[in-house]
Every structure is written in structure tokens, then in C-alpha cells.
Design an enzyme around this catalytic site. Sequence first.
Site, PDB file in Angstrom:
ATOM      1  CB  CYS A   1      -0.902  -0.039   1.230  1.00  0.00           C
ATOM      2  SG  CYS A   1      -1.645   1.528   1.686  1.00  0.00           S
TER       3      CYS A   1
ATOM      4  CB  CYS B   1       0.533   1.690   4.235  1.00  0.00           C
ATOM      5  SG  CYS B   1      -1.145   1.013   4.124  1.00  0.00           S
TER       6      CYS B   1
END
Length: 112
Positions: free
Chosen positions: A29, A32
Site C-alpha cells: 500500500c 501506508c
Amino acid sequence: MRDIKTEAEFNEVIQSSKPVVVKFYTTWCPDCFRIDPFMPELEEAYKEKLDMVQINRDDLPELSEQLEIMGIPSFVAFKNNKELVRFVSKLAKSREEIEQFLDRAVQVGEAL
């Protein structure tokens, strides 16, 4: 931020009388990774009021599905085994938005 590796460990952590914020993430991600640099600062700033842990959604897919964690990163606050508030969306999250969520988690936790 401590990594939670099992559902049993998750269930133990969320029983705390101090609010616990769980960050759900994955290794693939990009959003993230974008928040990772400032998360230790936030964890330090809020350590007196709440605990923070993280779960790789791909490691515990059943739990993530059960909690309806669709977008990542996502944050869910718990206290005494009950969900307090969540910040779950597929959109990128800014430091300010995460701080607002943490403030809200503290506020809701104190009200209980």
C-alpha cells in the site's frame, strides 16, 4: 508500533481499559508507506492517552473482513473490547486527519 500477528493477540489487546488504536495496513500500500514516517511521532504524542498497534491486513484476512476493513490504511479504536470509532476509507490520509481521528478516539474513550 507493535505488530499484532494473531486474532487471539488482537482480542487480548482490545480488552484494554485504555483506548487502543489499531492501524490496518499492507506491505503493498503506497498510502501506508506515506504515513509511516510520522506515525512514530503520533504514537509518542498520544502514548499517555491511548496505545497503538498495527495489523497487516493480508496476514489476518478473516479478521479484516469481519471488521469490514476495506480501504487501507484504516484505523479503528477499541476500549474494553468495544469499538469506539473508526477512520476507514480508500482515500489517502493526511497527518492532520489522523490526528483528528486520534483526538476523537481519546474523546470517545474518556466519555465511556
